[in-house]
Scaffold this active site. Sequence first.
Site, short mmCIF file in Angstrom:
data_model
loop_
_atom_site.label_atom_id
_atom_site.label_comp_id
_atom_site.label_asym_id
_atom_site.label_seq_id
_atom_site.Cartn_x
_atom_site.Cartn_y
_atom_site.Cartn_z
N ARG A 290 1.07 -1.48 0.06
CA ARG A 290 -0.38 -0.02 -0.41
C ARG A 290 0.79 1.48 0.25
O ARG A 290 2.08 1.60 0.71
CB ARG A 290 -1.20 -0.18 1.74
CG ARG A 290 -2.33 -0.85 1.01
CD ARG A 290 -3.01 -0.68 0.18
NE ARG A 290 -4.50 -1.66 -0.21
CZ ARG A 290 -4.08 -2.40 -1.05
NH1 ARG A 290 -3.68 -2.43 -1.94
NH2 ARG A 290 -5.88 -2.46 -1.55
N GLU A 319 -2.02 8.71 -4.34
CA GLU A 319 -2.20 7.90 -5.82
C GLU A 319 -3.60 8.40 -6.30
O GLU A 319 -4.91 8.84 -5.37
CB GLU A 319 -3.49 6.63 -5.43
CG GLU A 319 -2.24 5.72 -5.62
CD GLU A 319 -2.48 3.90 -5.19
OE1 GLU A 319 -3.61 3.39 -5.48
OE2 GLU A 319 -1.23 3.49 -4.14
N HIS A 338 -0.77 0.60 -10.04
CA HIS A 338 -1.90 -0.47 -8.85
C HIS A 338 -2.18 -1.28 -9.48
O HIS A 338 -3.17 -1.18 -9.16
CB HIS A 338 -2.65 0.75 -7.93
CG HIS A 338 -2.75 0.03 -6.81
ND1 HIS A 338 -3.33 1.02 -5.57
CD2 HIS A 338 -3.17 -0.90 -6.19
CE1 HIS A 338 -3.62 0.12 -4.55
NE2 HIS A 338 -3.72 -1.07 -5.28
#
Length: 377
Positions: A290, A319, A338
């Site tokens: 993460r 993000e 991602h």
Amino acid sequence: MSRLLSALLLSLISPLALTEVAPEPAATAIIEELGLRESQTAMSDNPRWKPGKVVVASPQRFAALLPDYEARISRAAGDLEVVFDRSGNWAMSDEQLSGVDAVIGLCTPQTLANADANLLWLHNYSVGMDRCQGLTETQKDEVVFTNNKRLSGPTIAEHTIAMLMSLSRGIPSYTQAQVKNEWDTSPAQLQRFGELKGKTLLVVGLGGIGTEIAWRAHGLGMRVIATRNSSRTGPDYMDYVGLSDELNTLAGQADVVANALPLTPKTAGVFDKAFFDALKPGAIFLSVGRGKSTVTGDLIAALESGLVYGAGLDVTDPEPLPEDSPLWQMDRVIITPHISASGADSLRRMTTIAIENLRRYAAGERMLNLVDIRKGY
């Protein structure tokens, strides 16, 4: 009446006999191959277990890749009422969730807020549980959460190794030259990271994903060490497994670090200046856990100073990564948005276990991939 006839009549009128469905062979194979764990207690032991209605997120991309998904869901549900949410926005409405005791989709604040008191089970298509925000204390205590842990591990591990090998061989430099139609051999003259055999990989977070990364690195001839939160145990090919508080000590041995941590209050910002200062100089940093586990400014400083040789980032903080981030223009940084878990194989495993967990829920059996929501994994 004979005992045989009595047993036959009981089986015909038993509610379980009407809903009992056998597991799919694919689910049985996945459970065995990836070592998926069952919950300690069966759903039927839960006093709130009264299966009746389930909402299943079924976005269009599922239909394109898995045209039989909804039919398989309906089969696994048995006598349960099934409602398919095909919107693709992952935020189920209070109308959709009215009277629903089970949800298969993403654990989002909107879904949690819109669910009523009937909700007993929520299966999260994703591994990460950090989107489960806004939980009430009752939901934390009473809702059973399961997720996609281990199922995307092989795909994410291959993505991680692909970034590592690309960085170690200087592929990004040649890719930049290819975009400009240039036959440029000059990067070959620069000092490179070197071969992977004999180098040490530190896996931070030896769970389903971390174990898959470790196994592949071992196959490449690397020495593999790791940290994990729960114990010092690991596969026999691991050279050493330490606890989470040994991170900065083990960092000094690492030629490569692979971040496979879930996001919890304890892991947020763990890869900070102190970590990069403790890291073996010239190491490669890979992040597929993460983004918020890494202090972005500290990583940038370590890359700019040369303390870190290069980085492969599938996750960032924030993000999306801002357009003005220095990371975009760094020669030895690979950024993917991602997507390391994406791919048909990962999706097939994910949906197959969602189906199997629905079958188990309807039958009152032990669930797979149980999540401790207070820990976040």
